[in-house]
Design a protein around this motif. Structure first.
Motif, PDB file in Angstrom:
ATOM      1  N   ILE A 129       0.862  -1.065  -0.084  1.00 52.64           N
ATOM      2  CA  ILE A 129       0.493  -0.202   0.139  1.00 52.64           C
ATOM      3  C   ILE A 129       0.984   1.199   0.126  1.00 52.64           C
ATOM      4  N   GLY A 130       2.047   1.089   0.083  1.00 56.83           N
ATOM      5  CA  GLY A 130       3.020   2.905   0.209  1.00 56.83           C
ATOM      6  C   GLY A 130       3.313   3.084  -1.486  1.00 56.83           C
ATOM      7  N   GLY A 131       2.716   2.590  -1.768  1.00 52.92           N
ATOM      8  CA  GLY A 131       2.949   3.138  -3.201  1.00 52.92           C
ATOM      9  C   GLY A 131       0.991   4.134  -4.308  1.00 52.92           C
ATOM     10  N   LEU A 132       0.380   4.047  -2.768  1.00 52.17           N
ATOM     11  CA  LEU A 132      -0.846   4.452  -2.947  1.00 52.17           C
ATOM     12  C   LEU A 132      -1.222   6.237  -3.088  1.00 52.17           C
ATOM     13  N   MET A 133      -0.447   6.866  -2.382  1.00 52.85           N
ATOM     14  CA  MET A 133       0.061   7.879  -2.333  1.00 52.85           C
ATOM     15  C   MET A 133       1.545   8.812  -2.640  1.00 52.85           C
ATOM     16  N   GLU A 134       1.528   9.994  -3.926  1.00 50.22           N
ATOM     17  CA  GLU A 134       2.760  10.241  -3.787  1.00 50.22           C
ATOM     18  C   GLU A 134       3.238  11.882  -4.308  1.00 50.22           C
ATOM     19  N   GLY A 135       4.162  11.739  -3.142  1.00 47.84           N
ATOM     20  CA  GLY A 135       3.667  13.820  -2.949  1.00 47.84           C
ATOM     21  C   GLY A 135       2.308  14.078  -2.005  1.00 47.84           C
ATOM     22  N   GLY A 136       2.072  13.311  -1.176  1.00 44.62           N
ATOM     23  CA  GLY A 136       0.507  13.492  -0.303  1.00 44.62           C
ATOM     24  C   GLY A 136      -0.693  13.356  -1.394  1.00 44.62           C
ATOM     25  N   ALA A 137      -0.722  13.536  -2.466  1.00 45.76           N
ATOM     26  CA  ALA A 137      -2.079  13.127  -3.203  1.00 45.76           C
ATOM     27  C   ALA A 137      -2.413  11.536  -3.729  1.00 45.76           C
ATOM     28  N   PRO A 138      -3.572  11.339  -4.114  1.00 47.71           N
ATOM     29  CA  PRO A 138      -3.206   9.433  -4.967  1.00 47.71           C
ATOM     30  C   PRO A 138      -2.604   9.571  -6.256  1.00 47.71           C
ATOM     31  N   ALA A 139      -1.544   8.732  -5.924  1.00 47.37           N
ATOM     32  CA  ALA A 139      -1.294   8.311  -6.807  1.00 47.37           C
ATOM     33  C   ALA A 139      -1.694   8.009  -8.126  1.00 47.37           C
ATOM     34  N   PHE A 140      -2.734   7.229  -8.489  1.00 50.94           N
ATOM     35  CA  PHE A 140      -3.873   6.558  -9.505  1.00 50.94           C
ATOM     36  C   PHE A 140      -5.482   8.161  -9.566  1.00 50.94           C
ATOM     37  N   PRO A 141      -4.734   9.123  -9.282  1.00 50.62           N
ATOM     38  CA  PRO A 141      -6.056  10.126  -9.720  1.00 50.62           C
ATOM     39  C   PRO A 141      -7.540   9.878 -10.599  1.00 50.62           C
ATOM     40  N   ASN A 142      -7.265   8.484 -11.404  1.00 46.63           N
ATOM     41  CA  ASN A 142      -8.303   8.108 -11.798  1.00 46.63           C
ATOM     42  C   ASN A 142      -9.352   7.162 -11.619  1.00 46.63           C
ATOM     43  N   ALA A 143      -8.572   6.068 -10.128  1.00 43.40           N
ATOM     44  CA  ALA A 143      -8.900   4.616  -9.978  1.00 43.40           C
ATOM     45  C   ALA A 143      -9.710   4.678  -9.327  1.00 43.40           C
ATOM     46  N   ARG A 144     -11.243   3.955  -9.202  1.00 38.99           N
ATOM     47  CA  ARG A 144     -11.207   3.433  -7.830  1.00 38.99           C
ATOM     48  C   ARG A 144     -10.424   2.122  -7.535  1.00 38.99           C
ATOM     49  N   TYR A 145     -11.295   2.108  -6.472  1.00 44.78           N
ATOM     50  CA  TYR A 145      -9.855   1.253  -5.527  1.00 44.78           C
ATOM     51  C   TYR A 145     -11.102  -0.127  -4.839  1.00 44.78           C
ATOM     52  N   VAL A 146     -10.132  -1.386  -4.946  1.00 45.71           N
ATOM     53  CA  VAL A 146     -10.931  -2.781  -4.401  1.00 45.71           C
ATOM     54  C   VAL A 146     -10.278  -3.423  -3.328  1.00 45.71           C
ATOM     55  N   THR A 147     -10.437  -4.086  -2.325  1.00 52.69           N
ATOM     56  CA  THR A 147      -9.959  -4.708  -1.729  1.00 52.69           C
ATOM     57  C   THR A 147     -10.725  -5.924  -0.586  1.00 52.69           C
ATOM     58  N   GLY A 148     -10.285  -6.720  -0.093  1.00 46.04           N
ATOM     59  CA  GLY A 148     -11.133  -7.617   0.421  1.00 46.04           C
ATOM     60  C   GLY A 148     -11.757  -6.392   2.044  1.00 46.04           C
ATOM     61  N   GLN A 149     -13.037  -7.019   2.091  1.00 45.63           N
ATOM     62  CA  GLN A 149     -13.480  -6.380   3.312  1.00 45.63           C
ATOM     63  C   GLN A 149     -13.103  -6.631   5.293  1.00 45.63           C
TER      64      GLN A 149
END
Length: 326
Positions: A159-179
């Motif tokens: 999960i470390g690469g989710l942010m880049e420079g304090g902002a979302p690293a993938f600005p147009n993405a939606r996210y999926v993870t286990g509940q």
């Protein structure tokens, strides 16, 4: 039929032959060549991208980084005698005093959406790790092109690469993870431990753009979630299938191709429930061996794609070589 090839972005090609650096990978009997990412990556671990075909899907394994570490038995085979650990290492032609750890996110182009699985260590791990963005560029993608980011679990190297420079690293993405995974970490006091703090900083700010999945749920057409608890409370795998061809994204089911995969009952320090993790390894690798399904392992030697053979009371890792090119 599976196929594998190397993706060179147009930008890399324009730089010229001097920028395309061949790298010898020693994880298998054949040493394929991989191109350096089009965005420069700091030495000594330039980020690389390898392309594979699963039916109509294009699958790219991305080298976020690799590091050498000492005293592997403080992490792997913790419940084994040192003499046993050393002998198994010798039999597999690897030293027992040191090892190399690999970190390999995966991006899948389904033809409809671009789906990234895990995000690497992030900017705090550079230069040795945290180079997934450069590898993504080497595969021909920009962060803005990522449609879906899937988190197999919430350890920092995922999960470390989710942010880049304090902002979302993938600005147009939606996210999926286990509940189950999200609920476990998000329910913690962020100050209680480092993982909970990183989840609070990198994951919970994205919760309003997040979809939660469980066993059998679909991420997109052809990508199905599988529960594989033990490494973490909600650790998830994802089965790809296109044109009748399967490939399992096995995440951290095994953290080493010998000391974890081959010996599924050997305890791993990072497995939060060691009994459940061992049971999961036997179930998942038993299935892969029986059905002869290839898989991507996040910590397998890059390019991190291989097969599993049942052997004795455990398994043998068989790195993919030319058989994926036939």
């Amino acid at each position: 039929m599976h196929d594998v090839k190397i993706k060179v972005s147009r930008r890399t090609a324009l730089v010229g032959a001097g920028a395309a650096v061949a790298s010898t990978i020693t994880s298998g009997l054949v040493s394929p060549k991989f191109v350096q990412a089009s965005e420069p990556s700091p030495a000594p671990n330039p980020s690389l991208a390898a392309e594979h075909a699963v039916g109509e899907f294009k699958v790219f394994t991305l080298l976020d980084g690799a590091v050498n570490a000492s005293d592997p038995q403080s992490t792997f085979g913790m419940n084994q005698e040192p003499e046993v650990f050393a002998e198994v290492s010798r039999e597999n032609f690897i030293p027992h005093e040191t090892f190399r750890a690999f970190f390999t996110p995966t991006v899948v182009d389904t033809g409809q959406e671009i789906v990234l699985f895990d995000t690497g260590v992030g900017e705090g791990g550079r230069p040795a790790r945290g180079n997934m963005r450069a590898a993504l560029a080497g595969a021909g993608f920009t962060p803005e092109q990522i449609d879906v980011v899937v988190l197999t679990h919430m350890h920092p190297d995922h999960i470390g690469g989710l942010m880049e420079g304090g902002a979302p690293a993938f600005p147009n993405a939606r996210y999926v993870t286990g509940q189950t995974e999200y609920d476990f970490w998000a329910g913690m006091d962020p100050e209680s431990n480092g993982v909970a703090k990183l989840v609070a900083d990198n994951v919970t700010p994205l919760a309003d753009r997040m979809t939660f999945v469980g066993e059998g749920d679909s991420v997109v057409s052809g990508i199905t979630a599988m529960s594989a608890f033990g490494h973490t409370p909600g650790h998830m795998l994802f089965m790809l299938e296109s044109g009748g061809q399967p490939l399992l994204l096995a995440a951290d089911t095994a953290n080493h191709y010998v000391w974890s995969l081959a010996y599924p009952d050997w305890e791993v320090r990072f497995d939060m429930d060691k009994t459940a993790a061992a049971e999961t390894r036997r179930r998942i690798f038993g299935m892969l061996a029986a059905d002869r399904v290839p898989f991507v392992g996040y910590h397998m030697p890059f390019p991190a794609v291989g097969y599993v053979e049942a052997r004795d009371n455990g398994f043998r890792y068989v790195p993919a070589s030319y058989q994926l090119q036939l």
